[in-house]
Design an enzyme around this catalytic site. Structure first.
Site, PDB file in Angstrom:
ATOM      1  N   LYS A  22      -0.332   9.523  -0.470  1.00  0.00           N
ATOM      2  CA  LYS A  22      -1.333   8.496  -0.153  1.00  0.00           C
ATOM      3  C   LYS A  22      -2.437   9.066   0.742  1.00  0.00           C
ATOM      4  O   LYS A  22      -3.621   8.871   0.476  1.00  0.00           O
ATOM      5  CB  LYS A  22      -0.647   7.332   0.581  1.00  0.00           C
ATOM      6  CG  LYS A  22      -1.616   6.387   1.266  1.00  0.00           C
ATOM      7  CD  LYS A  22      -0.911   5.237   1.972  1.00  0.00           C
ATOM      8  CE  LYS A  22      -0.456   5.523   3.372  1.00  0.00           C
ATOM      9  NZ  LYS A  22      -1.472   5.387   4.418  1.00  0.00           N
ATOM     10  N   ASN A  23      -2.036   9.785   1.795  1.00  0.00           N
ATOM     11  CA  ASN A  23      -3.042  10.200   2.783  1.00  0.00           C
ATOM     12  C   ASN A  23      -3.904  11.372   2.313  1.00  0.00           C
ATOM     13  O   ASN A  23      -4.847  11.772   2.993  1.00  0.00           O
ATOM     14  CB  ASN A  23      -2.376  10.498   4.129  1.00  0.00           C
ATOM     15  CG  ASN A  23      -1.895   9.205   4.788  1.00  0.00           C
ATOM     16  OD1 ASN A  23      -2.273   8.100   4.360  1.00  0.00           O
ATOM     17  ND2 ASN A  23      -1.067   9.326   5.809  1.00  0.00           N
ATOM     18  N   CYS A 124      -5.553  -1.118  15.419  1.00  0.00           N
ATOM     19  CA  CYS A 124      -4.521  -1.698  14.549  1.00  0.00           C
ATOM     20  C   CYS A 124      -3.212  -1.691  15.311  1.00  0.00           C
ATOM     21  O   CYS A 124      -3.171  -1.355  16.495  1.00  0.00           O
ATOM     22  CB  CYS A 124      -4.426  -0.953  13.220  1.00  0.00           C
ATOM     23  SG  CYS A 124      -3.538   0.580  13.310  1.00  0.00           S
ATOM     24  N   ARG A 129      -7.279   3.431  17.846  1.00  0.00           N
ATOM     25  CA  ARG A 129      -7.831   4.154  16.697  1.00  0.00           C
ATOM     26  C   ARG A 129      -9.359   4.300  16.744  1.00  0.00           C
ATOM     27  O   ARG A 129     -10.086   3.794  15.889  1.00  0.00           O
ATOM     28  CB  ARG A 129      -7.354   3.511  15.394  1.00  0.00           C
ATOM     29  CG  ARG A 129      -5.829   3.369  15.395  1.00  0.00           C
ATOM     30  CD  ARG A 129      -5.248   3.185  14.061  1.00  0.00           C
ATOM     31  NE  ARG A 129      -5.310   4.384  13.255  1.00  0.00           N
ATOM     32  CZ  ARG A 129      -4.712   4.501  12.066  1.00  0.00           C
ATOM     33  NH1 ARG A 129      -4.050   3.509  11.578  1.00  0.00           N
ATOM     34  NH2 ARG A 129      -4.813   5.621  11.392  1.00  0.00           N
ATOM     35  N   ASP A 314       4.215  10.038  11.540  1.00  0.00           N
ATOM     36  CA  ASP A 314       4.504   9.121  10.426  1.00  0.00           C
ATOM     37  C   ASP A 314       5.971   9.153  10.002  1.00  0.00           C
ATOM     38  O   ASP A 314       6.368   8.402   9.107  1.00  0.00           O
ATOM     39  CB  ASP A 314       3.591   9.435   9.223  1.00  0.00           C
ATOM     40  CG  ASP A 314       2.132   9.086   9.514  1.00  0.00           C
ATOM     41  OD1 ASP A 314       1.874   8.377  10.504  1.00  0.00           O
ATOM     42  OD2 ASP A 314       1.251   9.537   8.748  1.00  0.00           O
ATOM     43  N   ARG A 407       1.829  -0.742   0.683  1.00  0.00           N
ATOM     44  CA  ARG A 407       0.647   0.086   0.938  1.00  0.00           C
ATOM     45  C   ARG A 407       0.959   1.565   0.774  1.00  0.00           C
ATOM     46  O   ARG A 407       0.074   2.348   0.444  1.00  0.00           O
ATOM     47  CB  ARG A 407       0.134  -0.143   2.367  1.00  0.00           C
ATOM     48  CG  ARG A 407      -0.393  -1.522   2.589  1.00  0.00           C
ATOM     49  CD  ARG A 407      -1.006  -1.633   3.946  1.00  0.00           C
ATOM     50  NE  ARG A 407      -2.116  -0.685   4.074  1.00  0.00           N
ATOM     51  CZ  ARG A 407      -2.902  -0.607   5.116  1.00  0.00           C
ATOM     52  NH1 ARG A 407      -2.722  -1.416   6.136  1.00  0.00           N
ATOM     53  NH2 ARG A 407      -3.868   0.273   5.154  1.00  0.00           N
TER      54      ARG A 407
HETATM   55  C1  EPZ Z   1      -4.084   9.796   9.787  1.00  0.00           C
HETATM   56  O1  EPZ Z   1      -4.722   8.777  10.552  1.00  0.00           O
HETATM   57  C2  EPZ Z   1      -3.068   9.091   8.914  1.00  0.00           C
HETATM   58  N1  EPZ Z   1      -3.768   8.135   8.067  1.00  0.00           N
HETATM   59  C3  EPZ Z   1      -2.033   8.389   9.775  1.00  0.00           C
HETATM   60  O2  EPZ Z   1      -1.029   7.864   8.921  1.00  0.00           O
HETATM   61  C4  EPZ Z   1      -1.373   9.408  10.724  1.00  0.00           C
HETATM   62  O3  EPZ Z   1      -0.518   8.730  11.608  1.00  0.00           O
HETATM   63  C5  EPZ Z   1      -2.449  10.158  11.526  1.00  0.00           C
HETATM   64  O4  EPZ Z   1      -3.430  10.745  10.627  1.00  0.00           O
HETATM   65  C6  EPZ Z   1      -1.870  11.277  12.386  1.00  0.00           C
HETATM   66  O5  EPZ Z   1      -1.184  12.188  11.571  1.00  0.00           O
HETATM   67  C7  EPZ Z   1      -4.368   8.540   6.957  1.00  0.00           C
HETATM   68  O6  EPZ Z   1      -4.393   9.717   6.615  1.00  0.00           O
HETATM   69  C8  EPZ Z   1      -5.022   7.494   6.110  1.00  0.00           C
HETATM   70  P1  EPZ Z   1      -6.202  10.848  13.537  1.00  0.00           P
HETATM   71  P2  EPZ Z   1      -6.088   9.076  11.337  1.00  0.00           P
HETATM   72  O7  EPZ Z   1      -7.669  10.668  13.487  1.00  0.00           O
HETATM   73  O8  EPZ Z   1      -6.846  10.093  10.582  1.00  0.00           O
HETATM   74  C9  EPZ Z   1      -7.289  10.350  18.184  1.00  0.00           C
HETATM   75  C10 EPZ Z   1       0.336   6.249   7.925  1.00  0.00           C
HETATM   76  O9  EPZ Z   1       1.351   5.649   8.340  1.00  0.00           O
HETATM   77  N2  EPZ Z   1      -8.689  10.163  17.739  1.00  0.00           N
HETATM   78  O10 EPZ Z   1      -5.614  12.165  13.156  1.00  0.00           O
HETATM   79  O11 EPZ Z   1      -6.708   7.780  11.638  1.00  0.00           O
HETATM   80  C11 EPZ Z   1      -6.434   9.158  17.820  1.00  0.00           C
HETATM   81  O12 EPZ Z   1      -6.542   8.111  18.773  1.00  0.00           O
HETATM   82  C12 EPZ Z   1      -0.869   6.442   8.806  1.00  0.00           C
HETATM   83  O13 EPZ Z   1       0.238   6.687   6.766  1.00  0.00           O
HETATM   84  C13 EPZ Z   1      -9.692  10.018  18.665  1.00  0.00           C
HETATM   85  O14 EPZ Z   1      -9.470  10.038  19.881  1.00  0.00           O
HETATM   86  O15 EPZ Z   1      -5.508   9.707  12.671  1.00  0.00           O
HETATM   87  C14 EPZ Z   1      -5.053   9.768  17.746  1.00  0.00           C
HETATM   88  O16 EPZ Z   1      -4.488   9.843  19.029  1.00  0.00           O
HETATM   89  C15 EPZ Z   1      -0.787   5.702  10.102  1.00  0.00           C
HETATM   90  N3  EPZ Z   1     -10.991   9.844  18.228  1.00  0.00           N
HETATM   91  C16 EPZ Z   1      -5.305  11.206  17.261  1.00  0.00           C
HETATM   92  O17 EPZ Z   1      -6.711  11.438  17.496  1.00  0.00           O
HETATM   93  C17 EPZ Z   1     -11.309   9.835  16.895  1.00  0.00           C
HETATM   94  O18 EPZ Z   1     -12.500   9.707  16.560  1.00  0.00           O
HETATM   95  C18 EPZ Z   1      -5.019  11.445  15.793  1.00  0.00           C
HETATM   96  O19 EPZ Z   1      -5.713  10.486  15.003  1.00  0.00           O
HETATM   97  C19 EPZ Z   1     -10.270   9.974  15.954  1.00  0.00           C
HETATM   98  C20 EPZ Z   1      -8.972  10.130  16.400  1.00  0.00           C
END
Ligand code: EPZ
Length: 431
Positions: A22-23, A124, A129, A314, A407
């Site tokens: 999915k991701n 969320c 996020r 995850d 989902r």
């Molecule tokens: C992806 O989310 C995945 N979603 C998430 O999976 C997964 O938990 C996450 O990566 C971490 O591996 C998808 O791929 C659709 P990040 P993403 O940006 O990209 C911080 C699932 O269950 N951050 O890597 O949204 C953030 O707060 C889902 O399938 C900032 O500070 O996650 C977090 O602590 C849930 N500023 C860390 O980085 C930003 O602009 C990682 O977030 C962006 C992120």
């Protein structure tokens, strides 16, 4: 809303076909917006998130055609996407609030068409996020960004330009968005502290197949030399390491034996190490992983989530369910999301012994038995952890809010039933 009913106690045995990731699918579908030519994506999982993203792309003006296809031994989806001329450069609130990964249209539309309006997804269940990395990186590449009425209004005069960008966190989403934006920018972009998740490497290989010039896949420094035009491709996405890891726990927790067909062990090093420490046998075959927990003791192990190749956030909830019935105590630490323990109160309602310390650590003391209960959760992975608990609980567990599972887990009941679980979906209309 549908529910899942599980009667616990069955040992799972057999084969589970792992679906496309999915991701990976979500950014890769949006990458098709970078070319005027059609692209075909194979091995797409049959999930509501893919349906939601397709609806958003159709609203933008993408022509989508789909078919089901037998691939690697099971039924998958193949879709072709063609956006010769978008009708809209807006990702409206109603789409983004349903699925935050809608934000993957930001990089492609801005770099190709110079304008995009994206509803900010907001927080969320698992955390605030933020999108600051996505937005500040695009600004460094010459975009003008304003937040107005809940929308990101992004513009660029001419093409985006290359920049040297250092992420403060190795964000998966920002890495994908900036890779796609930089692919058509003028000059060279270097991303430092980029995410190294396998989903990123798959996106890079698709972009390079389209004619992009990206170096550094699987490392934290990515160098993108922008090109003027990308062309259409046919790309088959990788299989879902998180789905594979989730079913690996199902084998372990039921003292069963599952062969996870199409699972890639290279993407699951850390969870496999943990399973072996727990006491489960894991055999890696050329096209599958066999997880065998028959006749073995399950022992508690500490888990600490981290960026890839660390232990994935995850899979934290699913492994916590396993620790609930393992011998001794386990410390589970969540480092990526600030609120990803929502499954704990529900697991405790089933008899788990868990103490939370602050918002990032929990001590799980294994119990002999869990007992069934009606439970509900607020996110996808937490919902799967409740299904896992239900598989070993005494009695009949009902997991509410099944739309979370739909989902991200293709054909969940069918896959579980095929390996011996007593599981059933109760449709809202049946009640
Ligand atoms: C992806 O989310 C995945 N979603 C998430 O999976 C997964 O938990 C996450 O990566 C971490 O591996 C998808 O791929 C659709 P990040 P993403 O940006 O990209 C911080 C699932 O269950 N951050 O890597 O949204 C953030 O707060 C889902 O399938 C900032 O500070 O996650 C977090 O602590 C849930 N500023 C860390 O980085 C930003 O602009 C990682 O977030 C962006 C992120």
């Amino acid at each position: 809303m549908d529910k899942i009913k599980i009667v616990g106690g069955n040992q799972l045995r057999g084969k589970v076909y792992i679906s496309g990731a999915k991701n990976t699918a979500l950014p890769i579908i949006c990458a098709t917006l970078l070319s005027d030519e059609p692209s075909t994506i194979r091995n797409l999982p049959i999930l509501s998130d893919i349906k939601s993203l397709n609806l958003l792309l159709e609203q933008i003006g993408t022509k989508i055609e789909g078919k089901q296809e037998e691939l690697n031994g099971h039924t998958t989806q193949t879709f072709s996407y063609h956006t010769p001329k978008p009708e809209s450069l807006v990702a409206p609130y109603d789409y983004v609030r349903k699925m935050r990964a809608s934000y993957y249209v930001l990089g492609p539309l801005l770099t190709k068409y110079g304008h995009v309006e994206l509803s900010l997804p907001g927080g969320c269940a698992i955390g605030a996020r933020p999108m600051d990395i996505h937005l500040s990186s695009l600004e460094q590449m010459g975009a003008e960004i304003e937040i107005k009425n809940g929308y990101v209004m992004a513009d660029v005069n001419g093409r985006l330009h290359g920049a040297n960008i250092t992420f403060h966190s190795a964000s998966v989403g920002a890495t994908c968005n900036i890779l796609m934006a930089a692919a058509l920018a003028e000059g060279v972009t270097v991303i430092e502290n980029a995410a190294k998740e396998p989903e990123i490497a798959d996106l890079i290989s698709m972009l390079n197949e389209m004619g992009a010039k990206i170096e550094g896949a699987n490392t934290s420094t990515l160098t993108i030399t922008g090109v003027e035009k990308l062309h259409g491709v046919t790309h088959e996405i990788i299989n879902d390491r998180i789905e594979a890891g989730s079913y690996a726990v199902a084998a372990a927790i039921t003292h069963g034996c599952l062969e996870l067909i199409n699972a890639n062990a290279e993407h699951l090093q850390s969870p496999i190490d943990i399973l072996r420490k727990v006491g489960v046998k894991v055999e890696i075959r050329p096209n599958s992983i066999v997880v065998d927990a028959r006749n073995c003791e399950l022992n508690g192990v500490d888990i600490y989530t981290d960026y890839y190749p660390g232990f994935p956030t995850d899979l934290q909830a699913q492994f916590m369910a396993l620790m609930c019935v393992a011998n001794g105590a386990s410390m589970v630490t969540e480092n990526i999301w600030e609120n990803r323990f929502m499954h704990i109160p529900e697991l405790m309602r089933m008899g788990a012994n868990i103490n939370v310390h602050g918002h990032a650590s929990a001590i799980v003391r294994g119990v002999k038995k869990l007992s069934a209960a009606p439970v509900m959760s607020t996110d996808l992975r937490a919902s799967f952890s409740l299904v896992l608990a239900g598989l070993v609980a005494e009695g009949e567990t009902t997991v509410n809010r099944v739309y979370h599972l739909d989902r991200g887990y293709e054909a969940l009941e069918e896959k579980f039933k095929a390996v011996g679980a007593n599981i059933e979906r109760i449709k809202e209309s049946d009640e």
